[in-house]
Structure formats: structure tokens, C-alpha cells
Design a protein around this motif. Structure first.
Motif, PDB file in Angstrom:
ATOM      1  N   ARG A 225      15.305 146.139  -9.352  1.00  0.00           N
ATOM      2  CA  ARG A 225      13.852 146.233  -9.553  1.00  0.00           C
ATOM      3  C   ARG A 225      13.092 146.570  -8.269  1.00  0.00           C
ATOM      4  O   ARG A 225      11.888 146.811  -8.301  1.00  0.00           O
ATOM      5  N   LYS A 226      13.805 146.585  -7.157  1.00  0.00           N
ATOM      6  CA  LYS A 226      13.153 146.932  -5.900  1.00  0.00           C
ATOM      7  C   LYS A 226      12.810 148.416  -5.874  1.00  0.00           C
ATOM      8  O   LYS A 226      13.497 149.232  -6.494  1.00  0.00           O
ATOM      9  N   PRO A 227      11.732 148.787  -5.169  1.00  0.00           N
ATOM     10  CA  PRO A 227      11.371 150.212  -5.093  1.00  0.00           C
ATOM     11  C   PRO A 227      12.354 150.998  -4.235  1.00  0.00           C
ATOM     12  O   PRO A 227      12.924 150.475  -3.278  1.00  0.00           O
ATOM     13  N   ASN A 228      12.571 152.221  -4.622  1.00  0.00           N
ATOM     14  CA  ASN A 228      13.335 153.179  -3.819  1.00  0.00           C
ATOM     15  C   ASN A 228      14.774 152.744  -3.551  1.00  0.00           C
ATOM     16  O   ASN A 228      15.303 152.908  -2.448  1.00  0.00           O
ATOM     17  N   VAL A 229      15.412 152.130  -4.565  1.00  0.00           N
ATOM     18  CA  VAL A 229      16.831 151.809  -4.440  1.00  0.00           C
ATOM     19  C   VAL A 229      17.606 152.552  -5.525  1.00  0.00           C
ATOM     20  O   VAL A 229      17.063 152.894  -6.573  1.00  0.00           O
ATOM     21  N   ASN A 230      18.854 152.781  -5.238  1.00  0.00           N
ATOM     22  CA  ASN A 230      19.753 153.357  -6.240  1.00  0.00           C
ATOM     23  C   ASN A 230      20.279 152.203  -7.081  1.00  0.00           C
ATOM     24  O   ASN A 230      21.082 151.405  -6.601  1.00  0.00           O
ATOM     25  N   PRO A 231      19.829 152.057  -8.329  1.00  0.00           N
ATOM     26  CA  PRO A 231      20.206 150.876  -9.105  1.00  0.00           C
ATOM     27  C   PRO A 231      21.698 150.803  -9.387  1.00  0.00           C
ATOM     28  O   PRO A 231      22.369 151.823  -9.560  1.00  0.00           O
ATOM     29  N   ILE A 232      22.205 149.578  -9.395  1.00  0.00           N
ATOM     30  CA  ILE A 232      23.598 149.315  -9.761  1.00  0.00           C
ATOM     31  C   ILE A 232      23.677 149.291 -11.280  1.00  0.00           C
ATOM     32  O   ILE A 232      22.899 148.601 -11.951  1.00  0.00           O
TER      33      ILE A 232
ATOM     34  N   ASN B 283      27.983 154.964  -8.382  1.00  0.00           N
ATOM     35  CA  ASN B 283      27.234 155.238  -9.607  1.00  0.00           C
ATOM     36  C   ASN B 283      28.050 155.022 -10.872  1.00  0.00           C
ATOM     37  O   ASN B 283      27.636 155.450 -11.960  1.00  0.00           O
ATOM     38  N   LEU B 284      29.184 154.348 -10.753  1.00  0.00           N
ATOM     39  CA  LEU B 284      29.959 154.020 -11.945  1.00  0.00           C
ATOM     40  C   LEU B 284      29.332 152.838 -12.684  1.00  0.00           C
ATOM     41  O   LEU B 284      28.629 152.018 -12.098  1.00  0.00           O
ATOM     42  N   ASP B 285      29.598 152.755 -13.993  1.00  0.00           N
ATOM     43  CA  ASP B 285      29.195 151.569 -14.748  1.00  0.00           C
ATOM     44  C   ASP B 285      29.899 150.346 -14.159  1.00  0.00           C
ATOM     45  O   ASP B 285      31.074 150.409 -13.787  1.00  0.00           O
ATOM     46  N   LEU B 286      29.184 149.237 -14.072  1.00  0.00           N
ATOM     47  CA  LEU B 286      29.709 148.026 -13.457  1.00  0.00           C
ATOM     48  C   LEU B 286      29.791 146.895 -14.470  1.00  0.00           C
ATOM     49  O   LEU B 286      28.825 146.615 -15.192  1.00  0.00           O
ATOM     50  N   TYR B 287      30.939 146.256 -14.535  1.00  0.00           N
ATOM     51  CA  TYR B 287      31.134 145.051 -15.334  1.00  0.00           C
ATOM     52  C   TYR B 287      31.481 143.898 -14.403  1.00  0.00           C
ATOM     53  O   TYR B 287      32.243 144.065 -13.454  1.00  0.00           O
ATOM     54  N   LEU B 288      30.931 142.727 -14.673  1.00  0.00           N
ATOM     55  CA  LEU B 288      31.222 141.524 -13.893  1.00  0.00           C
ATOM     56  C   LEU B 288      31.997 140.561 -14.780  1.00  0.00           C
ATOM     57  O   LEU B 288      31.644 140.366 -15.946  1.00  0.00           O
TER      58      LEU B 288
END
Length: 426
Positions: free
Chosen positions: A152-159, A125-130
Motif C-alpha cells: 500500500r506504500k506509494p511508488n513500490v513494486n507490489p509483492i 514479479n512471480l505470484d507469492l504463496y506463504l
């Protein structure tokens, strides 16, 4: 194909003893950070596995810092050889090495990232930089796109994707690789060759033909003239780089802006030592080839070079509000600073960003590190920077490789949401 680097800002974590690197040959014994390396299996059926090397940051509270995945660092660093068939990463299915492409790379890198998060859930759950350099101009935005699609998928923990940084990136082959004017203004080519590069065989045509191993007579003629005028010791990735002479001492200096011409050779020699590979838990399957920079048995679909990444970046800025840093080593001929600056200005106009910081010098300590300009717009009552363009004085095609101190300043500023420092330490 350039290997993938993942640089991660993280804190202490618990890993299995098999992953922990107790020591590396030649490394000082009193290092104050932990190191880990292992393989992440991305496809069980095909036996595909990506190798990584992770260096934990020296920080009292690194979990409060963001996570940065560097494709192609600072703080905690996770280097990944990607795609399969590059570096130590491999597949047990030989056909995987044939006709690999950008789409497959993006999908595989997302699988890697998700499985890495499963292994280290405290960073999920950290902020992600690419971030990345060179062909990461494709890899990073394409991975960012599949990350956003995954979210955008349902029921996922967003990155929590927060931004992307691209160094000397291949973004639009029509623009990015045009070096005729750059070489001419540096006094490196004649007026005759400049005209040939513009009218007979330009950079776009040259790259596309040679990548397919089907050079035309026009491009052969232009290339012969290039070899004649630039000479055999000219490095298109770094105009300042001297030739590596066997036995010579390290000539590199960030003060002079000259890189170490033998550094790549020493890295390759070091990583191929059996004791180093053992310490890294690498090459556990006994690969039939040596580790090398930008090399391996993979056969990439080279027509992917022609994919235009600018629409993807425009969507990030306009729709997803993802900040972008474009930085450019000013001694690179492969993707000249003039071309990346042109693309930055085109993106700003297309997305209707205004100039928030006029072009001016930024500082690396007491010295000018380069020049930068910031673009943005009003959001929720305040000006927000969405696009930053920065040059790196004396930097080469791979800026972190030749200019680590300047790279650190730029990247720290980017993740802090601020422009590079505009005053010296005086």
C-alpha cells in the motif's frame, strides 16, 4: 521457536559460485537440480543475518510457476532459519536475542524477502504463496499482513501475494490447544483427567503458565496426571510415533501412517557435521552452539502466544480476498484436528462463506489421504474458493515432516486453485 522455511517455485538463475553447493555429503552425485545457500544480512548495524538453503526446481519453465515462501515444499525450496538466534541465523548484537517478538519476526522476514528479491530480481514479479506449520500460524499471517501493508506504500513494486497455507497452526490459544476431548476420544486419558483438563487447568491456561515458567498448583497437578497416564514415551506431536531406540532401522512408512522416530536425531547429527556445514556455506562465524530443531539462544516474548490471529485471517478473506488453506495432521495432540476444524468453520461463518464442497475424502494416489471441505462465495459471476480445510490421515504436528507425499498433493491443489483430488487413481 520453530525455524522458518521458505519454499520457492522458481526456474534457473545465475548465482555467484560462493553460493552454489557443488555437492552435499551423502547426497547422490547425479542430482538434476541446483542448490544454493548463503546469508542475507537484514540489519547491518546490529549484524543480523538469516541463513537460507535454496533448492532449484527441476522444471523446464519454472519461472512460469509461483514463488512459495514456507515459514516453518515442494518444487524449488528456500529454507530459512528464522528468527535470529535459531539454527544458523545470528546477530552480532547479543541483546537482539532478548525479548524478541512476533512483530520483530514479521518485520525481519519482510526485510529478508525484499533483500532476497534484490539478489534474485528475476523472481520479484512471480505470484507469492506463504506457508508453514505450527507457530507459523502466527508467522505466516503476520508476514502476509506486513507484505500487504508494504504494497500500500506509494511508488513500490507490489509483492504478488496470492495465498497462504497453514498446517496445525496456533491461531487462537483459547481454541487451538484444547486437547481434552481429542485425547479422551482416542482412549488415551481417563474421564478423571479429561475433567481436570476442562475444569482444573485447560490447555490455554497450561500453555500460558508454563511459557512464563510460572505454573500454578492446579496445572502442576494436571500435568503430573498427564505424565502418569500418557507415559514418558508418548509424543504429543504424533500419537502414532514409536520411541526412537538407538541403532534401530527406519520404521517410518507413509503407507502405515507411522513416522520415523529417529529421523530428527539423524537430521541434527547430519547438519552438525563440519563437512556438511562447509558444503552449505553455513556457520561461517563459528557459533558457540549446535544447530538444533526449534532451539537457540533467542528468548522470545512468550506472551505472544496469546495473540489471536483469527481477525487477521478474517480480513484476508473478506477484504483482501486472499485464499487460505488450513490443513491438519490428525495424529497431533499439540494443535488437534478438532480445533483447527472448529476455527475453519468459525471463519467461514464470520466471513459469510458458503460451502462449495461438502466434507469428503481426498486421495493420495490410490489411498485416502484425508478429508476436506471448501468454502467460498460468488465473485464476478462464478464461485470462488477462499477457505479450504483438509485433514491429513496419519499426519503429525509437522505434516510435511511425516507425510511428504500427502503434503505435496494438498499444496499442488492449493496453488492450482482446486480442491484436493476426490477420486483415486483406480
Amino acid at each position: 521457536m520453530a525455524f522458518l522455511w521458505l519454499f520457492i517455485f522458481l526456474a534457473s538463475f545465475f548465482c555467484t559460485n560462493a553460493e552454489l553447493i557443488s555437492s552435499l555429503p551423502g547426497q547422490p552425485q547425479n542430482v538434476t537440480f541446483k542448490q544454493y545457500s548463503d546469508y542475507i544480512v537484514t540489519d547491518d548495524r546490529h549484524g543480523r543475518a538469516l541463513f537460507y538453503y535454496f533448492v532449484e526446481a527441476h522444471s523446464k519453465d519454472a519461472l512460469s510457476l509461483p514463488l512459495t515462501l514456507w515459514l516453518n515444499g515442494v518444487s524449488n525450496m528456500l529454507y530459512v532459519d528464522s528468527p535470529v538466534g535459531v539454527g544458523f541465523s545470528y546477530s552480532n548484537t547479543t541483546s537482539d536475542y532478548n525479548n524478541w517478538n512476533d512483530t520483530m519476526t514479521a518485520d525481519e522476514n519482510l526485510k529478508f524477502l525484499l533483500k532476497w528479491f534484490e539478489k534474485f530480481p528475476e523472481y520479484r514479479n512471480l505470484d507469492l504463496y506463504l506457508a508453514g506449520d505450527s507457530y507459523a500460524g502466527h508467522f505466516v499471517p503476520q508476514l502476509a499482513a506486513v507484505v500487504l501493508e508494504y504494497n500500500r506504500k506509494p511508488n513500490v513494486n507490489p509483492i504478488k501475494l496470492k495465498g497462504i497455507a497453514l498446517g496445525n497452526p496456533l491461531l487462537d490459544i483459547v481454541i487451538s490447544v484444547d486437547s481434552a476431548d481429542y485425547l479422551w476420544y482416542h482412549g488415551a486419558i481417563s474421564a478423571e483427567l479429561r475433567t481436570m483438563k476442562k475444569k482444573l487447568c485447560n490447555g490455554t491456561r497450561f500453555f500460558l503458565e508454563y511459557s512464563q515458567d510460572k505454573p500454578s498448583e492446579d496445572c502442576k497437578k494436571m500435568m503430573a496426571k498427564m505424565d502418569e497416564e500418557l507415559g514418558v514415551d508418548f509424543d504429543t506431536g504424533d500419537m502414532l510415533l514409536p520411541r526412537c531406540v538407538s541403532g534401530q532401522q527406519d520404521l517410518g512408512s507413509e503407507t502405515t501412517g507411522i513416522g520415523d522416530p529417529c529421523l530428527a536425531d539423524r537430521i541434527i547429527e547430519y547438519i552438525n557435521k563440519p563437512e556438511v556445514q562447509k558444503a552449505l556455506h553455513a556457520n561461517t562465524t563459528g557459533l558457540p552452539y549446535l544447530w538444533d530443531l526449534c532451539s537457540g539462544p533467542i528468548k522470545y516474548q512468550m506472551d505472544n502466544l496469546a495473540i489471536n490471529i483469527m481477525p487477521t485471517l478474517s480480513a484476508f478473506l473478506k477484504k483482501d480476498h486472499i485464499p487460505i488453506l488450513l490443513y491438519s495432521g490428525d495424529q497431533d495432540v499439540k494443535v488437534p484436528v478438532t480445533q483447527t476444524r472448529k476455527i475453519a468453520n468459525m471463519l467461514a461463518r464470520h466471513v459469510k462463506l458458503t460451502t462449495l464442497q461438502e466434507n469428503g475424502p481426498w486421495y493420495n494416489g490410490y489411498q485416502v489421504g484425508g478429508w476436506s471441505q471448501a468454502f467460498g462465495k460468488l465473485r464476478k459471476g462464478k464461485n470462488v474458493t477462499y477457505l479450504t480445510f483438509a485433514t491429513v490421515k496419519g499426519g503429525a504436528h509437522m505434516v510435511p515432516f511425516t507425510s511428504p507425499s500427502q503434503s505435496l498433493i494438498l499444496f499442488k491443489s492449493f496453488i492450482n486453485g482446486s480442491p484436493p483430488p476426490t477420486t483415486s487413481l483406480n
